[in-house]
Design an enzyme around this catalytic site. Structure first.
Site, PDB file in Angstrom:
ATOM      1  N   SER B 314      25.001  48.483  42.303  1.00 12.44           N
ATOM      2  CA  SER B 314      24.768  49.745  43.274  1.00 12.44           C
ATOM      3  C   SER B 314      25.566  49.450  44.431  1.00 12.44           C
ATOM      4  O   SER B 314      26.013  50.589  45.152  1.00 12.44           O
ATOM      5  CB  SER B 314      23.481  49.484  43.565  1.00 12.44           C
ATOM      6  N   TRP B 317      28.943  50.423  43.707  1.00 16.79           N
ATOM      7  CA  TRP B 317      29.054  51.704  43.326  1.00 16.79           C
ATOM      8  C   TRP B 317      29.445  52.576  44.984  1.00 16.79           C
ATOM      9  O   TRP B 317      30.251  53.599  44.827  1.00 16.79           O
ATOM     10  CB  TRP B 317      27.806  52.342  42.953  1.00 16.79           C
ATOM     11  N   HIS B 318      28.621  52.053  46.142  1.00 16.30           N
ATOM     12  CA  HIS B 318      28.747  52.747  47.267  1.00 16.30           C
ATOM     13  C   HIS B 318      30.324  52.530  47.766  1.00 16.30           C
ATOM     14  O   HIS B 318      30.843  53.433  48.557  1.00 16.30           O
ATOM     15  CB  HIS B 318      27.888  52.159  47.908  1.00 16.30           C
ATOM     16  N   GLY B 319      31.091  51.623  47.541  1.00 14.42           N
ATOM     17  CA  GLY B 319      32.325  51.508  48.015  1.00 14.42           C
ATOM     18  C   GLY B 319      32.786  50.239  47.494  1.00 14.42           C
ATOM     19  O   GLY B 319      32.211  49.034  47.029  1.00 14.42           O
ATOM     20  N   PHE B 470      31.781  58.496  48.881  1.00 11.38           N
ATOM     21  CA  PHE B 470      31.584  57.497  47.601  1.00 11.38           C
ATOM     22  C   PHE B 470      31.641  58.060  46.451  1.00 11.38           C
ATOM     23  O   PHE B 470      31.712  57.618  45.379  1.00 11.38           O
ATOM     24  CB  PHE B 470      30.003  56.967  47.704  1.00 11.38           C
TER      25      PHE B 470
END
Lengths: 341, 470
Positions: B314, B317-319, B470
């Site tokens: 996760s 996924w954000h960066g 994102f």
């Protein structure tokens, strides 16, 4: 919709107007500039509506009174026989701090124990050095009891064209002081001003629009020089402006220069020095004008007490207008200079 | 085209009018409108979206026809890998190349100047959701290309979510949505509150956050701590504000995108926090990563590991940076620790529930969890890991510096606490959308007051959505 379209429409219009009036009440405590009177004579090209109160909590927080001349000074105080005339832009006007925190008030307290106005605040938004020079003689004529003239600047770089234009002097007319201008205004203009006074939401929306268009970002008065010029050329143009002021006034002139500051990533604070700062100082010396640079005072206050002269707790620190620390430092410096003389 | 623009207002009016007249081909109309919305930003990226949609459609249709489980699995694998390769290339190529070069200490001459397509993380996850839902038999393969394309590229959610799972979206595409006043009124109110959160609160508070996180060495410990709190408020109002706008726009057209935030700062532990924060992403990772990894079915150690892996993914996924991976790992560890604590307390829970001072314990848990989340968010916002260290050190050693106690953080913070507490109490711990009766004058008046407040107090200096990156 159950109700008819017409009733719904009327209700929406009514709700919109009533809501506007309700939100406008908030404006009285948030941002309420008063009317602005344009003129073609005297020191500044415009003054505030006389005998009013300006509220500004957009940047910092201040409730400022406007006197009968249209300048930001307390009401009802008799002018002293010997005045310190502080001329400048929004920094001098100081709408961002309370009246008792601005340097003209602090200096007044330091210089006199009487209930008189010894330090007079003659300022207008964006009243920069070239315009100050152009209106200097008119300012002295309006306040002939001036003993010391303080010119507040935060930048020393202007275009040659601006400096040349500054030599064209504005005339003085006793008929164009704030109260007289207001009395002569046509009824429709007075109504417009009253709408502005009593519906501050209009000023807030105007401010929002100007922010959206990117206006009002730079308060230092930095102007774009159309071309780079040599120090000699620049000095010559400056010299002419200072000679002009010297001709109009034989008393002491102090140019109070407070550079903008930069808070660096490493935790230090530095000064933003414009290109012609040294030329400016040199020309001041040549013309018998005191050049008071606040730079070292600012740096010392930061090193010792982590005080930054610009910025507020409702915007950013280190940018924008002078805060209470900046005003206090300036008042002290001016007091020392004036006392020394 | 962004939600907060005149163009979007015109676009919505035209679209709603068109929906009133076009009934049979409503889905096609919405797809054209969605692609037009996307095209407005960058036509080249529209081709990528269309290609990805085509691939998903082809594979999910084949999966629907396929009876052989192995072949079905192969198709799913091909689909998932294809989508992840596309996402990986655009979002993570430079990150991986950088990391590999750093490990082998070689000069990075492989870096590419790649433009990140708008919403790629979101629509890729929508596509993956469709493939996985068909594979797991949650839904039948959709044969109508328009519906599949709309499920992946529906314009309100394409820029920054919410990520509505295929099973929830396709159900709504079974019928034609009538345009009616109730939906418009409800959607407009949700949208309006979204603007308020974003423009009045988040963007204004962002002034302090940007200044302090940009030069943390300048500011005092108290100022840094307040800036950390400010960031918690900013990111919540920014992202939930955006989600509200997307949900509001969809609601105007009769669609329900679900709830993406549910008073997250009222969570009593980080595990609950993630059930209340960015719910669409959290449930996506729960359904498609945590549970397939084994969830809590394969023993305690594996459960903890699954929690950490899920949160690290996760984070990624954000960066595309190790900072985000670290941020995710910290959340994974705190979730695992909470799970250990929760398992340990299980036998005593009933006894403890009877002890006096339950409300005080709940308030304490909420406050402590907020402080923990705020501390972890520093990893998310700081400009580098070195800055995280500087900020933490300065806060916890009481460093001296410039005092910057931003007034708006305090004012909006207090107002949020009051307003959110009211909602928490009124709706049994859950969020409520504003639902004024716009038939009545009082409803109209409140609506208009909010509009004027937005116009007067919106921060107009910046308008980028944090989660759009994102």
């Amino acid at each position: 919709m159950k109700k008819s379209f017409f009733i719904q429409l009327m209700q929406w219009i009514g709700a919109l107007l009533l809501a506007m009036a309700i939100v406008s009440v908030v404006g009285f405590f948030y941002y309420r500039p008063v009317g602005w009177l344009e003129r073609d004579k005297n020191a500044t090209s415009a003054v505030w509506e006389p005998n009013t109160v300006v509220v500004n909590f957009l940047e910092g927080g201040g409730i400022t009174r406007v006197d009968s001349h249209g300048y930001t000074n307390p009401w009802g105080k008799e002018l002293d026989d010997e005045l310190v005339l502080c001329i400048g832009a929004s920094y001098v006007q100081s709408k961002e701090v309370m009246e008792n925190k601005k340097y003209t008030s602090l200096l007044n307290e330091m210089l006199t124990s009487e209930d008189k106005l010894k330090v007079y605040n003659l300022s207008r938004d964006a009243y920069l050095y070239p315009e100050i020079v152009a209106g200097f003689s008119a300012a002295i004529q309006e306040f002939p009891q001036t003993k010391v003239a303080v010119i507040d600047i935060s930048n020393t770089d202007y275009s040659l064209e601006e400096l040349k234009k500054a030599l064209i002097q504005r005339e003085y007319s006793p008929e164009q002081t704030g109260d007289k201008l207001y009395a002569e205004l046509p009824a429709i203009e007075k109504i417009k001003i009253k709408v502005k006074d009593y519906f501050p939401i209009t000023s807030i929306l105007k401010h929002q629009m100007s922010q959206m268009q990117g206006e009002g970002v730079d308060v230092t008065g930095a102007t774009k020089r159309t071309q780079e010029v040599s120090e000699a050329q620049y000095g010559e143009a400056l010299d002419a402006t200072m000679k002009q002021m010297r001709e109009a006034f034989s008393g002491e002139i102090i140019i109070l220069y407070h550079p903008s500051v930069l808070l660096n990533e490493d935790g230090s604070m530095s000064l933003n020095q414009p290109k012609y700062r040294d030329v400016f100082e040199e020309m001041c010396q040549q013309n018998g004008i005191v050049f008071a640079d606040m730079g070292d005072d600012f740096l010392q206050a930061y090193e010792e007490r982590k005080e930054v002269p610009y910025g507020f707790q409702n915007v950013t620190i280190g940018e924008g207008h002078l805060n209470k620390y900046g005003h206090k430092m300036i008042a002290k410096r001016l007091y020392d200079l004036i006392e020394k003389e | 085209m962004v939600f907060l623009s005149i163009e979007f207002l015109v676009y919505m009016i035209v679209l709603l009018c068109a929906m009133c007249f076009v009934k049979k081909q409503q889905h096609l109309l919405l797809l054209v409108a969605s692609y037009f919305f996307y095209l407005w930003n960058d036509w080249r990226m529209l081709l990528l979206l269309a290609a990805e949609t085509g691939a998903v459609y082809f594979i999910e249709c084949r999966m629907g026809k396929e009876q052989d489980k192995k072949k079905k699995k192969l198709l799913l694998t091909v689909g998932v890998i294809t989508l992840l390769i596309v996402l990986g290339f655009f979002k993570y190529y430079n990150f991986f190349v950088d990391s590999i070069c750093a490990v082998f200490r070689v000069q990075n001459s492989f870096a590419l100047n790649i433009i990140l397509p708008l919403g790629i993380s979101y629509y890729t996850f929508q596509g993956l959701s469709l493939l996985l839902d068909v594979y797991y038999g949650k839904i039948e393969a959709e044969k109508d290309f328009v519906k599949v394309a709309l499920c992946i590229g529906f314009f309100p959610q394409i820029t920054a979510g919410p990520i509505v799972k295929a099973k929830d979206m396709l159900v709504q595409l079974k019928e034609v949505k009538p345009v009616n006043w109730d939906n418009i009124a409800q959607g407009a109110q949700i949208f309006l509150m979204g603007i308020f959160k974003k423009k009045v609160i988040a963007d204004r508070i962002g002034v302090q956050v940007d200044a302090v996180f940009g030069a943390p060495q300048v500011y005092s410990a108290g100022s840094l701590a307040l800036a950390a709190v400010a960031y918690s408020i900013q990111i919540y109002c920014d992202f939930s504000g955006y989600s509200d706008m997307a949900i509001g726009v969809a609601r105007m057209m009769g669609f329900d995108l679900g709830r993406n935030f549910n008073l997250p700062y009222f969570a009593k532990n980080t595990s609950e926090f993630w059930r209340r924060w960015h719910i669409s992403l959290s449930t996506w990772f729960r359904d498609y990563v945590y549970i397939p990894l084994g969830g809590s079915r394969k023993g305690k150690v594996r459960t903890y590991l699954n929690l950490i892996i899920t949160m690290m993914l996760s984070g990624l996924w954000h960066g595309a940076s190790w900072q985000f991976v670290l941020w995710g790992a910290i959340y994974g560890i705190t979730n695992a620790l909470y799970k250990i604590y929760s398992d340990f307390c299980k036998p005593y829970r009933e006894k403890w529930a009877k002890l006096p001072g339950k409300k005080v314990r709940i308030i304490l848990a909420i406050v402590l969890n907020f402080l923990l989340v705020t501390t972890i968010q520093i990893f998310f916002r700081a400009e580098s890991i070195a800055d995280v260290w500087i900020i933490m050190k300065r806060i916890f050693t009481g460093a001296e510096g410039v005092a910057y106690y931003y007034v708006y953080t305090i004012i909006y913070g207090v107002l949020l606490v009051i307003f959110e507490t009211w909602k928490y109490i009124k709706n049994d711990g859950n969020d409520i959308y504003m639902n004024l009766n716009l038939e009545k004058f009082s409803g109209k008046l409140v609506f208009c007051i909010i509009v004027w407040l937005i116009l007067c107090f919106a921060y107009v200096g910046s308008n980028a959505f944090i989660y759009a990156q994102f």
